[in-house]
Every structure is written in C-alpha cells, then in structure tokens.
Design an enzyme around this catalytic site. Structure first.
Site, short mmCIF file in Angstrom:
data_model
loop_
_atom_site.label_atom_id
_atom_site.label_comp_id
_atom_site.label_asym_id
_atom_site.label_seq_id
_atom_site.Cartn_x
_atom_site.Cartn_y
_atom_site.Cartn_z
N HIS A 32 0.86 -1.20 0.00
CA HIS A 32 0.00 0.00 0.00
C HIS A 32 0.88 1.24 0.00
CE1 HIS A 32 -3.81 2.24 0.82
NE2 HIS A 32 -2.93 3.13 1.24
N CYS A 33 0.97 1.88 -1.15
CA CYS A 33 1.70 3.13 -1.26
C CYS A 33 1.10 3.90 -2.44
CB CYS A 33 3.19 2.87 -1.48
SG CYS A 33 3.52 1.70 -2.78
N TYR A 50 -7.73 17.47 -1.13
CA TYR A 50 -6.47 18.01 -0.64
C TYR A 50 -5.50 18.14 -1.81
CZ TYR A 50 -4.84 13.14 -0.88
OH TYR A 50 -4.51 11.87 -1.32
N THR A 78 -6.73 9.57 -3.69
CA THR A 78 -7.95 10.32 -3.99
C THR A 78 -7.68 11.68 -4.61
OG1 THR A 78 -8.03 11.23 -1.74
CG2 THR A 78 -9.26 9.18 -2.15
N ARG A 125 -10.56 0.66 -6.06
CA ARG A 125 -10.72 1.11 -4.68
C ARG A 125 -12.05 1.84 -4.54
NH1 ARG A 125 -6.88 5.47 -1.47
NH2 ARG A 125 -6.83 4.36 0.52
N ARG A 131 -14.18 12.66 4.38
CA ARG A 131 -13.28 13.81 4.19
C ARG A 131 -12.45 13.67 2.92
NH1 ARG A 131 -8.16 11.99 5.70
NH2 ARG A 131 -8.40 10.06 6.88
N TYR A 158 -12.12 1.42 1.77
CA TYR A 158 -11.57 2.29 2.83
C TYR A 158 -12.75 2.95 3.53
CZ TYR A 158 -8.26 5.55 5.08
OH TYR A 158 -7.49 6.25 5.98
N ASP A 258 2.22 3.00 3.20
CA ASP A 258 1.33 4.15 2.97
C ASP A 258 2.10 5.41 2.57
OD1 ASP A 258 -1.21 5.31 2.66
OD2 ASP A 258 -1.05 6.29 4.61
O1 LIG Z 1 -6.47 8.64 5.51
C1 LIG Z 1 -6.11 9.27 4.49
O2 LIG Z 1 -6.12 10.52 4.43
C2 LIG Z 1 -5.73 8.51 3.30
C3 LIG Z 1 -5.90 9.11 2.04
C4 LIG Z 1 -5.66 8.38 0.92
C5 LIG Z 1 -5.94 8.90 -0.41
O3 LIG Z 1 -6.14 10.11 -0.52
O4 LIG Z 1 -5.99 8.09 -1.35
O5 LIG Z 1 -5.21 7.10 1.00
C6 LIG Z 1 -4.97 6.50 2.21
O6 LIG Z 1 -4.58 5.32 2.20
C7 LIG Z 1 -5.25 7.21 3.37
#
Ligand SMILES: O=C(O)c1cc(C(=O)O)oc(=O)c1
Length: 305
Positions: A32-33, A50, A78, A125, A131, A158, A258
């Site tokens: 996971h990265c 963001y 995201t 995903r 958020r 998630y 991550d």
């Molecule tokens: O908790 C988070 O902010 C987060 C965000 C993202 C993403 O923006 O994809 O991915 C992750 O694994 C964790």
C-alpha cells in the site's frame, strides 16, 4: 514553479529515512503506497479534497530499494480522482515490480479496463471516508465490481470503523475478494476485545473473501510514540489491534508503508522506523513471510506463485 499549491499545513514525506533494523524477507512487497503527480506532469483532480506535495515514481522506487522491499502495490490516491495516469505510469515504469489499484467510474470502457490490466492494475478502490471523496451511489459501485470481477480483480475498501454496520450488507454482497484498508480504521483508545473491533473481526471471520491491510499505525495511533528519533518500538497502542488480525487471519493480511502518508497532521514518520513496527505485529518468521511475501504475491502476482 509548480502550478499547484499544497493544502495549508501539509506535511511532506520524510526525506532521509533511516535503514530499518528489521530485515525484510526476500521478495517483500510494500502493498500500500501512492504516487502524487508530479502535478505538472499528472495534474491533481479538480474534485480533490487536498493538494499534496509531489511524490514521484522515482522517489517511491528509491524508497523501495532503501527499505529493502522488492515490489510495490501502488494504490490510486484520492487527490487524482479517477484519473489513473500517474499510477499507471508508475506501473509501466517499474520493470514489472509494481502492480496497482485504480479508481474508476461507471463510464469506464472495457478497453480502458483492459489497458489498465495490461499495465498491471489488479483492483479498484471504493472509498467511504467522507473527508476524502464525494459520495458514489452503491448501485454504481456494484456495477463496477461485477465488471472488474471478470478480469479477476478485487475491490479495496476504505472506511471508518463507525460506518461498518451501515456498510455491512453492501460489502458482503460484493462478488470479489475484498481488501480492507488500514484495518477499517479502528479507534485504538477502545479495547481490542470491545464491540467495535469485534465487529470487524466478525466481518473477517464470517467472510473468507475479506482480507485486511494491517497498515497505517502512524494514522491510527493516539498515544504513539511516533516512528521518529530512533524509536523502534513505535505506535504501541496500535500493536494489539494489528497483531490480533495477523494472528487470527495469517493468510489474509497485507502490509504497506502508505508512503507518502497523505493528510497526516501531527508528524511525518521516518519510514525506516515504520518498517521496524512490523516484527511487533507479525512476531514469527512464518507470519512475516505470509504478511510480506506469500499473501501479496498470491493476490497481485498469482502467475508467479
Ligand atoms: O487517511 C487518508 O487521508 C488517506 C488518504 C488516501 C488517499 O487520498 O488516497 O489514501 C490512504 O490510504 C489514506
């Protein structure tokens, strides 16, 4: 000068991580990265919540080599929405050492899915963390899951622990292997044998297609200590949760850094010290090999197993 301005307070990834003391098993996968941009080459999505610092494929692969991983699973972040170009570009420039997880909309064509498959994508995903994303109707997600199941892909989900009861029926209706990001984000101030985490364990116990990433202690920890300043026994409050999942479901767990750790607010971990978290949650060589090699290889490189 980049066209993009980072979200105020954004913490950049740790520039000079230490060498882990824990020696990763041969063939370990960072499952996971992410890559971020670079924004001038792969612009961030207009609908993003963001704007990160850039984190390129070259920087990701340099970290892989520094930490001692052999391969990566690059998960669509995201901030790139459903524009998978940066992630796919990372895969096709990895010499076969990276596979990926995409984000798609129902408008994706079969040709586009096949092109992503050829590049190394093996999952989609679905994100329910409010958020991070806008709401996508469940019928759209189910339609996508049915389509990608034909390619042999899986679904990564998630969500926040408090939302599991409401999402339960949807998750258990999905026709593929399901991989939960970051243990479904437990509240680690609650007891490990309390009702909230017990529901998550029941979810895994009753559904053999459900896997979990036991990742992101740096995100879940409340009392730390953080993986900084030589701390090789970091995030002690998360250890009982991750260890519980590893020991009960040794064949359905994955681990990832991550990196580049989006949206952390109070510290940015030293990734070398983060790797030293692993032997605290997978305490034998056998558990470590399953977590870091056998399981991710079975899911992402089944043709090599
Ligand atoms: O908790 C988070 O902010 C987060 C965000 C993202 C993403 O923006 O994809 O991915 C992750 O694994 C964790």
């Amino acid at each position: 000068m980049s066209t993009f301005t980072k979200t105020p307070g954004w913490l950049d990834w740790y520039a000079q991580p230490s060498k882990p003391q824990f020696k990763l098993p041969e063939g370990a996968v960072d499952a996971h990265c992410h890559v971020f941009g670079p924004g001038d080459e792969f612009p961030y999505a207009p609908e993003r919540k963001y704007t990160p610092c850039d984190a390129s494929k070259q920087q990701l692969y340099a970290l892989r080599d520094h930490l001692g991983f052999a391969r990566n699973v690059v998960v669509q972040a995201t901030c790139h929405g459903a524009d998978n170009r940066a992630m796919v570009d990372a895969l096709v420039n990895s010499n076969g050492k990276a596979r990926g997880v995409a984000t798609v909309r129902r408008s994706v064509t079969d040709e586009e899915l096949q092109a992503m498959h050829d590049a190394g994508v093996r999952g989609v995903r679905f994100n329910f963390v409010k958020r991070l994303v806008d709401f996508t109707p469940k019928d759209e997600l189910l339609e996508i899951a049915t389509r990608i199941s034909k390619l042999g892909w899986h679904v990564v989900i998630y969500f926040e622990a408090v939302d599991l009861p409401e999402l339960w029926d949807f998750f258990t209706a999905l026709p593929t292997t399901i991989v939960v990001d970051h243990m479904g984000r437990p509240d680690v101030t609650q007891p490990v044998d309390g009702p909230e985490f017990e529901l998550f364990l029941k979810f895994m116990r009753e559904h053999e297609n459900v896997w979990s990433k036991v990742s992101c202690p740096e995100r879940l920890s409340v009392s730390g200590p953080p993986a900084l300043d030589g701390e090789r026994n970091a995030y002690r409050d998360v250890v009982p949760f991750a260890r519980r999942v590893v020991e009960e479901f040794p064949d359905r767990v994955l681990w990832g850094t991550d990196w580049p750790h989006p949206n952390l607010k109070n510290h940015m971990p030293d990734d070398g010290l983060l790797v030293d978290f692993i032997p605290h949650i997978a305490t034998t060589a056998e558990l470590q090999r399953k977590l870091l090699v056998d399981n991710p290889m079975r899911l992402y490189w089944p043709e090599e197993v």
